[in-house]
Motif scaffolding. Structure first.
Motif: not given
Length: 434
Positions: A146-152, A155-161, A169-178, A183-184
């Motif tokens: 998640w951090l890598l994609v946010q920094h990409g 920096l305006r670097i294209p990100v291919i996941v 997944l059980r917790t809301r926070w884990a789902l939000e990270c996904v 979306q990024s």
């Protein structure tokens, strides 16, 4: 024009042939589509990583809390044990929020300054394969991605996941990270057919722009036949007689699998002697025990232990791919042996232990349908396991038809992440958004 430079985020599952297969094949496919490239690969000191043409290793970035515990000796070990029992995620969330917004000079000494400096020189970020987007990695691998994609994005670097597997997944926070990662990214695709998309749909997240493309290692070329034959002969397996491939490991990601050893030993004892039984390790250990330790424990419980021939762990995933292609059948906990079986149209039974492997099995069965039937070791009576294994060859013809159709479906979409990368790099270098 200089060679494209690509940051390869590969999940850091050191010592695992399945993850090595995804990385090696991703690099091969990128080079085939784009020509010679430079690759920046994160790696912890002293950890094994396959040789990558044009590759340059950089220290793998660490979340500050992870770095602190790794460098605090016995106190760090105690803090890691306590952290595993801590039910709330606020310390990790706060740490991630800080590292998301810090400039390189302001990040604590956890690898992020050099990581961000390396990242700024790249033309694209390519996240390889599944790389653990699930509940159990929410404080490390998932959060790091998640951090890598946010920094990409910053920096305006294209990100291919590419070719991800989501959940459980059980917790809301884990789902939000996904969801934020999804979306990024400029491209986000799934390796399974059904379960990951269902997870997003049940959470109310639109998945209309997400593609299901199969696994990153699906098209990995096998090694030459003679190398695989020599591998079998070394373990006293006759390569000219039929053999079946078995795989299991000592953990199902959440807890030890020792509870299943007696049932597996009894099932293997009951198999016909017409087919040799070969144990193929897919992990040589670094974060978990080597698969061979598990194999020896199962063999020790067999009444006819000589039936189970133990191969050493191959030093290249291409050898495992070839061995699967030569096999009469595959029965495995390893997801990538199942991928290789699908690609080679080899009859298989996925083994399931725990929710992590249940989700992975559901993912591959989405491609193959009901003809390929798994064995859930947590839910199948011991007396039924041997019968299910013994009936595999009876269903072989029908399975091959199903696997052939699944393979054709995957072949049509498997290179979509590569096409997205080529478009993104072309746009990044020319400045033409078309």
């Amino acid at each position: 024009m200089t060679r494209p430079r690509i940051y390869m985020q590969h999940g850091e599952a050191y010592g695992n042939l399945g993850d090595e297969a995804m990385l090696v094949n991703a690099v091969r496919r990128i080079q085939a589509r784009l020509g010679p490239c430079e690759f920046v690969l994160p790696c912890q000191p002293g950890r094994p990583l396959p040789a990558v043409p044009g590759g340059r290793l950089v220290p793998a970035p660490r979340l500050f809390l992870s770095w602190l515990s790794e460098h605090s000796g016995r106190a760090g070990m105690l803090s890691r044990r306590a952290a595993r029992r801590l039910p709330w995620d606020m310390p990790w969330r706060a740490c991630a929020a800080l590292q998301r917004h810090c400039a390189p000079s302001g990040v604590p000494a956890s690898g992020w300054p050099r990581f961000l400096a390396s990242l700024a020189t790249c033309d694209a970020i390519y996240c390889v394969g599944a790389a653990n987007m699930n509940e159990n990695t929410r404080r490390n691998a998932l959060l790091t991605k998640w951090l890598l994609v946010q920094h990409g994005r910053r920096l305006r670097i294209p990100v291919i996941v590419s070719s991800q597997g989501l959940g459980p997944l059980r917790t809301r926070w884990a789902l939000e990270c996904v969801v934020e990662t999804l979306q990024s990214a400029d491209h986000f695709s799934l390796r399974d057919h059904g379960p990951s998309r269902e997870l997003l749909r049940d959470a109310g997240v639109s998945s209309s722009r997400i593609l299901e493309v199969g696994d990153e290692a699906f098209s990995l070329p096998p090694s030459d036949v003679e190398s695989a034959r020599a591998f079998l002969v070394e373990a006293h397996v006759d390569p000219d007689r039929p053999f079946g491939v078995v795989h299991f490991r000592g953990t199902d990601y959440i807890r030890p699998t020792r509870r299943h050893y007696p049932a597996l030993a009894a099932a293997l004892d009951g198999l016909s002697e017409a087919v040799q039984i070969v144990f193929l390790p897919m992990s040589y250990g670094h974060r978990t025990q080597p698969d061979l330790q598990c194999a020896r424990a199962i063999r020790d419980r067999m009444s006819r232990p000589h039936r189970l021939r133990l191969l050493r762990c191959p030093d290249r995933p291409q050898v495992a791919r070839r061995l699967v292609g030569m096999a009469a059948w595959v029965v495995s906990l390893s997801y990538h042996l199942q991928v290789f079986a699908l690609a080679g149209q080899v009859p298989m039974i996925p083994l399931i232990s725990g929710p992590y492997y249940r989700q992975k099995a559901r993912g591959i069965l989405g491609w193959t349908g009901d003809v390929v039937k798994p064995i859930d070791l947590d839910r199948t009576p011991v007396k039924d396991i041997g019968g299910k294994l013994g009936g595999l060859l009876e269903r072989a013809g029908k399975q091959r038809e199903t696997l052939r159709a699944a393979r054709a479906r995957i072949e049509k979409v498997n290179d979509l992440p590569l096409r997205a990368l080529a478009r993104a790099i072309g746009t990044q270098r020319t400045g033409d958004p078309s």
